[in-house]
Structures are given as C-alpha cells and as structure tokens.
Design an enzyme around this catalytic site. Structure first.
Site, PDB file in Angstrom:
ATOM      1  N   ARG A   1       0.792  -1.239   0.000  1.00  0.00           N
ATOM      2  CA  ARG A   1       0.000   0.000   0.000  1.00  0.00           C
ATOM      3  C   ARG A   1       0.825   1.291   0.000  1.00  0.00           C
ATOM      4  O   ARG A   1       0.265   2.383  -0.003  1.00  0.00           O
ATOM      5  CB  ARG A   1      -0.999   0.046   1.176  1.00  0.00           C
ATOM      6  CG  ARG A   1      -2.109  -0.973   1.054  1.00  0.00           C
ATOM      7  CD  ARG A   1      -3.325  -0.595   1.856  1.00  0.00           C
ATOM      8  NE  ARG A   1      -3.130  -0.681   3.283  1.00  0.00           N
ATOM      9  CZ  ARG A   1      -4.126  -0.646   4.171  1.00  0.00           C
ATOM     10  NH1 ARG A   1      -5.374  -0.521   3.772  1.00  0.00           N
ATOM     11  NH2 ARG A   1      -3.889  -0.716   5.468  1.00  0.00           N
ATOM     12  N   ASP A   2       2.155   1.191   0.015  1.00  0.00           N
ATOM     13  CA  ASP A   2       2.967   2.401  -0.065  1.00  0.00           C
ATOM     14  C   ASP A   2       4.268   2.089  -0.806  1.00  0.00           C
ATOM     15  O   ASP A   2       5.352   2.482  -0.383  1.00  0.00           O
ATOM     16  CB  ASP A   2       3.253   2.947   1.334  1.00  0.00           C
ATOM     17  CG  ASP A   2       3.645   4.423   1.308  1.00  0.00           C
ATOM     18  OD1 ASP A   2       3.302   5.117   0.333  1.00  0.00           O
ATOM     19  OD2 ASP A   2       4.300   4.880   2.260  1.00  0.00           O
ATOM     20  N   LEU A   3       4.133   1.380  -1.924  1.00  0.00           N
ATOM     21  CA  LEU A   3       5.296   0.916  -2.664  1.00  0.00           C
ATOM     22  C   LEU A   3       5.779   2.031  -3.590  1.00  0.00           C
ATOM     23  O   LEU A   3       5.142   2.342  -4.587  1.00  0.00           O
ATOM     24  CB  LEU A   3       4.905  -0.333  -3.475  1.00  0.00           C
ATOM     25  CG  LEU A   3       6.018  -1.307  -3.836  1.00  0.00           C
ATOM     26  CD1 LEU A   3       5.422  -2.635  -4.258  1.00  0.00           C
ATOM     27  CD2 LEU A   3       6.923  -0.767  -4.911  1.00  0.00           C
TER      28      LEU A   3
ATOM     29  N   THR B   1       0.532   7.109  -0.236  1.00  0.00           N
ATOM     30  CA  THR B   1       1.146   8.307  -0.805  1.00  0.00           C
ATOM     31  C   THR B   1       0.401   8.689  -2.077  1.00  0.00           C
ATOM     32  O   THR B   1       0.281   7.856  -2.979  1.00  0.00           O
ATOM     33  CB  THR B   1       2.629   8.040  -1.134  1.00  0.00           C
ATOM     34  OG1 THR B   1       3.297   7.622   0.066  1.00  0.00           O
ATOM     35  CG2 THR B   1       3.291   9.290  -1.673  1.00  0.00           C
TER      36      THR B   1
END
Length: 228
Positions: free
Chosen positions: A6-8, A51
């Site tokens: 979820r924040d790669l 992000t």
C-alpha cells in the site's frame, strides 16, 4: 505472500550490499495489510491510506483494495526509473488525484527521445501502461505475473492483458421500455388541451415554528431565536 504493501514507492526501495550485484530491500510496511487477515476489505469505506503520487484510482476513492494497487504502484515506479519523471506531473495535490483517477497515463517512450527512446523495449513500454490501467481488472493480475512479464518484456515479448468477460444484459427489456415510452408520449400529446394554458401559482402556507424546550440544567438558544 498475501501482503498488500500500500505504499510501494522509490523511497521505500533500497539497494544494499555489493554495488555491482546489489540486493533489493523493500521497506516501510507500516500501512501494509495481510489479505488473509481481512479478506472482506483491506480498507474501511472512505479511508485513504498511502502516498498520493502512487495511489491507484480505487485507493483514492477509498474503495475496497487488493494486491493490484501494488501493481499500479510498480507501474509508477517503473515509469520513474525509465524516464526520471512522474507520469502525471503536477504540484497540485487535487489535480494529481484527479489525474490518477481519470487521465490515461502516457507511455514512458513519450517522455524520452533520441537514443534513450530507441533503447527502450517496446514490450516494456507497453507493460508499464498495463500496470497503470484505471480498472484493476485490466492490470497485470499479480506480482508473480508481473515478474514473468518483466522477464518477457526485456526479451521483447508483449503479453496482452485478458479482459474479464462482461455480462451482457438482455435487449428485450430496453426495447419494450422504448415502445412503452413512445406510446406514453403519443398519448400525452393527443390528450394535451389546445390553446394557452396557465400554471397556477404555487403558494406556501406559512408555518409557525414550535420552540424546543430544554431539559433542566441545559441552556438552549438559537440564532435567530425561537427556531423549531
């Protein structure tokens, strides 16, 4: 391993060890989710996590998400690695989110020219666009498939995405509805009175608000006073 990061993003991908043969380390699992732990929904409706620069459209909308948001994030990361730019270039957050949800992504080759453009395999160019599809079902289905498609893309082989079958609705209810609508319009025209018609002026009866009474110990007031 059934984990959605979820924040790669590039900030969370580190190269460590020997510079000639580095290992890739993926960091910051602070907002990740285990698929097996919550199969029904990885986010609550309306919850926005991650992000904005790498968020998939369904993630921005606060909808249920799965591993395909990471596929989208890998598409953003690949685009940045190949071009040095973000596919949706803007410093305005609202505009960025709007572009992520609605604007079709450019190809990495659109941002390159000369030798850099010529050196980019066409299959890799196409793969990045496949990862950035707005609809999750139109993206590369999972990370194992993405790894294999990357290998094939570097060898010059394009693998098309198989779109899921779309259920077709029967045509006859729409035809019947159209016939009924035409009949209703024709009947209304036939029965419409000739000559000028006047529409009665709408009047609204004044209402008297009923003041509320507060329980003991509570001071209740309103502006303007006496509100119902």
């Amino acid at each position: 391993v059934d984990i959605v990061h979820r924040d790669l993003k590039t900030d969370n991908v580190f190269l460590v060890g020997d510079p000639d043969t580095p290992q890739v380390k993926l960091l910051d699992f602070g907002v990740s989710k285990f698929l097996a732990a919550d199969e029904a929904a990885l986010t609550r409706p309306g919850e926005l996590m991650g992000t904005p620069q790498i968020m998939a459209p369904e993630q921005i909308r606060g909808q249920d998400v799965d591993h395909r948001i990471d596929v989208y994030a890998v598409g953003i990361t690949l685009f940045e690695l190949l071009t040095g730019t973000h596919p949706f270039e803007t410093t305005d957050l609202v505009e960025l989110l709007g572009k992520q949800m609605r604007e079709e992504p450019p190809r990495p080759s659109d941002r390159l020219d000369g030798e850099a453009r010529a050196a980019l395999p066409e299959a890799l160019d196409e793969l990045v666009v496949q990862c950035l599809a707005k609809e999750p079902a139109e993206r590369v289905p999972d990370m194992a498939s993405l790894r294999e498609r990357l290998r094939l893309a570097l060898a010059g082989e394009v693998v098309p995405i198989e779109a899921p079958p779309v259920a077709r609705r029967p045509w006859w209810p729409f035809a019947a509805g159209g016939v009924a609508l035409c009949a209703a319009v024709g009947l209304a025209i036939a029965l419409w009175p000739a000559g000028e018609t006047t529409r009665a002026e709408k009047t609204r009866k004044p209402t008297t608000p009923t003041p509320m009474t507060a329980p003991d110990g509570v001071d209740l007031s309103s502006k303007p006073g006496g509100a119902a």
